[in-house]
Design a protein around this motif. Structure first.
Motif, PDB file in Angstrom:
ATOM      1  N   LEU A  70       0.846  -1.183   0.000  1.00  0.00           N
ATOM      2  CA  LEU A  70       0.000   0.000   0.000  1.00  0.00           C
ATOM      3  C   LEU A  70       0.887   1.241   0.000  1.00  0.00           C
ATOM      4  O   LEU A  70       1.794   1.354   0.833  1.00  0.00           O
ATOM      5  N   ALA A  71       0.634   2.148  -0.935  1.00  0.00           N
ATOM      6  CA  ALA A  71       1.437   3.377  -1.015  1.00  0.00           C
ATOM      7  C   ALA A  71       0.852   4.436  -0.091  1.00  0.00           C
ATOM      8  O   ALA A  71      -0.376   4.569   0.011  1.00  0.00           O
ATOM      9  N   THR A  72       1.699   5.197   0.554  1.00  0.00           N
ATOM     10  CA  THR A  72       1.251   6.267   1.461  1.00  0.00           C
ATOM     11  C   THR A  72       1.960   7.574   1.083  1.00  0.00           C
ATOM     12  O   THR A  72       2.946   7.566   0.341  1.00  0.00           O
ATOM     13  N   ALA A  73       1.465   8.664   1.661  1.00  0.00           N
ATOM     14  CA  ALA A  73       1.974   9.984   1.283  1.00  0.00           C
ATOM     15  C   ALA A  73       3.359  10.294   1.850  1.00  0.00           C
ATOM     16  O   ALA A  73       3.981  11.285   1.455  1.00  0.00           O
ATOM     17  N   SER A  74       3.819   9.477   2.802  1.00  0.00           N
ATOM     18  CA  SER A  74       5.157   9.664   3.377  1.00  0.00           C
ATOM     19  C   SER A  74       5.516   8.396   4.141  1.00  0.00           C
ATOM     20  O   SER A  74       4.640   7.546   4.384  1.00  0.00           O
ATOM     21  N   GLY A  75       6.781   8.314   4.550  1.00  0.00           N
ATOM     22  CA  GLY A  75       7.167   7.193   5.407  1.00  0.00           C
ATOM     23  C   GLY A  75       6.419   7.260   6.727  1.00  0.00           C
ATOM     24  O   GLY A  75       5.941   6.245   7.244  1.00  0.00           O
ATOM     25  N   MET A  76       6.274   8.473   7.278  1.00  0.00           N
ATOM     26  CA  MET A  76       5.527   8.617   8.532  1.00  0.00           C
ATOM     27  C   MET A  76       4.061   8.238   8.326  1.00  0.00           C
ATOM     28  O   MET A  76       3.402   7.766   9.247  1.00  0.00           O
ATOM     29  N   GLY A  77       3.554   8.447   7.106  1.00  0.00           N
ATOM     30  CA  GLY A  77       2.192   8.014   6.788  1.00  0.00           C
ATOM     31  C   GLY A  77       2.092   6.495   6.869  1.00  0.00           C
ATOM     32  O   GLY A  77       1.085   5.952   7.352  1.00  0.00           O
ATOM     33  N   ALA A  78       3.123   5.800   6.407  1.00  0.00           N
ATOM     34  CA  ALA A  78       3.132   4.328   6.464  1.00  0.00           C
ATOM     35  C   ALA A  78       3.213   3.861   7.914  1.00  0.00           C
ATOM     36  O   ALA A  78       2.463   2.976   8.347  1.00  0.00           O
ATOM     37  N   VAL A  79       4.115   4.489   8.680  1.00  0.00           N
ATOM     38  CA  VAL A  79       4.314   4.089  10.081  1.00  0.00           C
ATOM     39  C   VAL A  79       3.045   4.368  10.889  1.00  0.00           C
ATOM     40  O   VAL A  79       2.534   3.494  11.611  1.00  0.00           O
TER      41      VAL A  79
END
Ligand code: PLP
Length: 397
Positions: A82-91
């Motif tokens: 799943l792609a997110t808007a940032s690494g922090m978005g993924a975390v």
């Protein structure tokens, strides 16, 4: 075609490819749209119910992002990504999906500064219990698991001191204690090319794709990979309802393009870094080097076992501590003084005052990050030019 058994280059170029049946475009088109038209009300309702496949709204999915997510899932050996808007978005989307008040997260004490802040200052506000330990100490992992533990969270190699945790051993301990615990591994420093946490027993992999996955220093993005069921939960709750951390189609396209050269970029990054480490190792002004490829690294054997190569991140201390390190950083011309990493350009920074300034000073020492530590992300320039710049900078001290 099934690409799962193909080589890295083939996966990176062809993975996630969708034939453009409209115009036959070779490159994935950028579907720059916020929403998708329904033929009629029944179709709209069926898409929302999930009884008909198809796009609804870009926060829930977009064809350009789908192509990218399928490519990253292939690279990670994951059922889904799943792609997110940032690494922090993924975390954060992952942790919000896993946690509720009263849940316990066992995390490593050495983490990217904002992940550390999310855990210690963020989740704890909402009644989540967080314990920080050294996950390279397996006895500590065993001792701190609790009946309410929902997640064991680690980075390996860790930012910024390249500490290595044994992913397979941590997963085994956590799953033996409670098979429902999710072992989440931030694989940003290694990238899928160098390490496959899911194959080693982790349940979820998170990335800052701002780094090696995109690779060109021009996009902020992240990914979550794992079992399809869990990724769907992150999409339909973690992102849709909690964080809204959606990657835009333009950025998805840029990462698709960046990934086409993933294998050759990663090989060159690693090769350059080895040459830089060799130079630093023999330099009289260097006090200590943090790089998992060195036999002197405390977890070199674990790194050798679980990584395909040692990556292109190296941290070091200069003799004379923080002032000497600052002198070096201020003297460099080719190596760029900037946070972030995994870019084509060599980047250098001072974690204690920059990426890890979110830490309390005592917690930083506890995490094994000395005040003088310098973090270097070795780029794709010619190694001899990077070394010459470092030599000139060190001569200024
Ligand atoms: C290991 C690690 N995880 C997560 C992040 C957060 O990623 P982003 O800056 O893309 O939000 C970073 C950023 O530097 C990182 O180094």
């Amino acid at each position: 075609m099934d690409y799962t058994t193909k080589g890295w280059g083939t996966k990176s170029v062809h993975g996630g490819k969708h034939k453009d049946t409209q115009y036959g475009a070779l490159a994935m088109p950028i579907y720059q749209t916020s929403t998708f038209i329904f033929e009629n009300c029944a179709q709209g309702a069926a898409r929302f119910e999930g009884t008909e496949k198809g796009y609804i709204y870009t926060r829930l999915g977009n064809p350009t992002s789908t192509a990218l997510e399928e490519k990253v899932a292939l690279l990670d050996g994951a059922e889904a990504s799943l792609a997110t808007a940032s690494g922090m978005g993924a975390v954060s989307s992952t942790l919000w999906t896993l946690c509720r008040a009263g849940a316990h997260v066992l995390a490593d004490e050495t983490l990217y500064g904002c992940t550390w802040a999310l855990l210690t200052h963020g989740l704890t506000r909402y009644g989540v219990e967080v314990d920080l330990i050294d996950t390279s100490d397996l006895e500590a992992v065993k001792a701190h698991l609790k009946p309410n533990t929902v997640c064991v969270y680690l980075e390996t190699p860790a930012n910024p001191n390249l500490k290595i945790a044994d992913i397979a051993a941590v997963a085994e301990i956590a799953h033996t204690y409670n098979p429902d615990i999710k072992v989440v591994c931030d694989n940003t420093f290694a990238s899928p090319y160098l390490q496959s946490p899911l194959a080693l027993g982790a349940d979820v992999v998170v990335y800052s794709a701002t780094k090696y996955l995109n690779g060109h220093g021009d996009v902020i993005a992240g990914f979550v990979s794992g079992k399809a069921d869990f990724i769907n939960q992150v999409r339909m709750f973690g992102i849709k309802d909690m964080t809204g951390s959606v990657l835009g189609p333009q950025d998805a396209f840029l990462i698709l393009r960046g990934l086409k050269t993933f294998e050759i970029r990663m090989q060159k990054h690693c090769e350059n870094c080895k040459k830089v480490v060799e130079f630093l190792k023999n330099h009289p002004k260097i006090e200590k080097i943090y790089y998992p490829g060195l036999e002197s690294h405390p977890n070199h054997e674990v790194a050798k076992k679980q990584m395909r190569d040692f990556g292109a991140m190296v941290s070091f201390e200069v003799k004379g501590g923080k002032p000497a390190g600052e002198k070096l950083l201020n003297s460099l011309e080719l190596c760029t003084l900037a946070v972030s990493l995994g870019s084509d350009e060599t980047l250098i920074e001072h974690p204690a005052s920059m990426t890890h300034s979110t830490y309390d000073p005592e917690a930083l020492i506890e995490a094994g990050v000395p005040a003088g530590l310098v973090r270097l992300s070795v780029g794709l320039e010619n190694a001899e030019d990077i070394i010459e710049d470092l030599a000139n900078g060190l001569a200024q001290i």
